[in-house]
Design an enzyme around this catalytic site. Structure first.
Site, PDB file in Angstrom:
ATOM      1  N   TYR A 263       7.768  -5.203  -1.850  1.00  0.00           N
ATOM      2  CA  TYR A 263       6.937  -6.203  -2.498  1.00  0.00           C
ATOM      3  C   TYR A 263       5.476  -5.766  -2.511  1.00  0.00           C
ATOM      4  CZ  TYR A 263      10.910  -9.407  -1.857  1.00  0.00           C
ATOM      5  OH  TYR A 263      12.134 -10.015  -1.873  1.00  0.00           O
ATOM      6  N   GLU A 337       7.881 -32.913   9.555  1.00  0.00           N
ATOM      7  CA  GLU A 337       7.949 -33.406   8.182  1.00  0.00           C
ATOM      8  C   GLU A 337       6.679 -34.101   7.718  1.00  0.00           C
ATOM      9  OE1 GLU A 337      11.589 -35.454   7.351  1.00  0.00           O
ATOM     10  OE2 GLU A 337      12.813 -33.788   8.069  1.00  0.00           O
TER      11      GLU A 337
END
Length: 361
Positions: A263, A337
């Protein structure tokens, strides 16, 4: 390949009335929202793939597929981008917003699929984010310039001459050759690269031998190269070839090296980094913005997109106040979360900020 994940995302987006365009036969797709007024085209990217590893979190929603785990937080990325899409649908900005859901970020460079399919040809700016335990919930890392490293892989094959362990003079020991290379390879970084230019050459796999009393005829050494500057990358590539030629001559063995391009680095453009910082400040305040002092030596296939389209890649803190640090790709990885509404608000804000900025230019 993520047929079930793709189906779940498409089902979640179904009520938003977005245009869906698939990139060839791949599970990669782009959902598009066209505003009531003309304007720039901005893209948000979410990666979808999990990792081939067991999960050890004891969560009620832990993976039910043995050997598959969202240990890099891509499930959170999908949720954030879907949440932003819902906000944009409820209050459409001018211009066009595209939401890219791509597979194979971990392995295979899935970001190249929509590029090669031409579905991003008209996009003017792109944005993405990644959760991390390096920062706490309510912190967003935004920085211009290089964020992650260029990654390459290498494979060295040594072919000597096998023989009996009691008569080494009759053989050419592939293990001895590999042992010499292990130390020599590290000197490429420690003695040939300017210390101010981050670089890593790590050996991750060695294979040789069949029995304790047999001198190995063949050996394989595999590893990864991480660099942030093109000239450093080129020097290490050439250096590996030079060391292999020297080892071949010194030990009378056949030594070859194969370097596989990986990459490209993630390099945030200046304009888009300013847009991202302004959006992050709207969401977490100036005190919540973190600047990365040094590039990460990790890699990200978002770099393929940034080679073609200007954009910005941020990191979203997901460590709670009482949570211990857990690295990505750990079988224990989980997100607080509380990062989800932060990410949704950021992606919503960055799209609106980018459209305003680009429309004024």
């Amino acid at each position: 390949k993520l047929p079930e994940t793709t189906a779940a995302v498409l089902e979640a987006l179904a009520g938003l009335g977005l245009e869906i365009r698939h990139a060839r036969e791949s599970t990669s797709f782009v959902a598009t929202l066209r505003g009531a007024e003309p304007g720039p085209s901005i893209l948000l990217r979410a990666d979808m793939d999990a990792l081939p590893m067991p999960e050890d979190t004891d969560l009620e929603f832990a993976s039910r597929n043995e050997g598959r785990m969202h240990a890099c937080g891509h499930d959170a990325h999908m949720a954030m981008v879907m949440g932003a899409a819902a906000l944009h649908r409820a209050d459409p900005p001018p211009g066009t917003v595209l939401y890219l859901f791509q597979p194979a970020e971990e392995r295979g460079g899935g970001a190249r699929v929509p590029l090669e399919a031409g579905v991003l040809d008209d996009v003017q700016a792109i944005f993405a984010g990644h959760v991390t335990h390096h920062y706490r919930v309510g912190e967003i890392m935004v920085t211009p310039g290089t964020v992650t490293a260029h990654s390459d892989g290498f494979r060295i094959h040594v072919c000597g001459k096998g023989g009996h362990g009691a008569r080494p003079h009759e053989a050419v020991d592939a293990v001895i050759v590999v042992g010499m290379l292990i130390g020599s390879i590290q000197s490429l970084v420690t003695r040939e690269i300017d210390p101010v230019h981050p670089s890593v050459v790590a050996i991750g796999r060695i294979e040789a031998g069949s029995a304790s009393n047999v001198i190995a005829e063949e050996a394989v050494l595999e590893g990864t190269i991480r660099t942030t500057r093109p000239e450093v990358r080129k020097h290490i590539h050439l250096g590996l070839s030079r060391l292999c030629r020297a080892a071949s001559e010194l030990h009378r063995a056949e030594v070859s090296v194969e370097i596989r391009g990986g990459y490209p680095p993630v390099v945030n453009s200046e304009r888009e980094a300013r847009i991202a910082a302004a959006a992050a400040e709207q969401v977490v305040g100036r005190e919540g913005i973190v600047v990365q002092e040094h590039p990460s030596m990790g890699s990200e296939d978002f770099g393929f997109l940034l080679q073609r389209i200007p954009g910005c890649y941020v990191r979203l803190g997901t460590r709670g106040e009482d949570d211990v640090y857990i690295p990505l790709h750990s079988p224990h990885f989980d997100v607080d979360e509380g990062v989800l509404p932060v990410g949704v608000a950021y992606f919503d804000a960055v799209v609106r900020s980018a459209i305003r900025q680009l429309a004024d230019e």
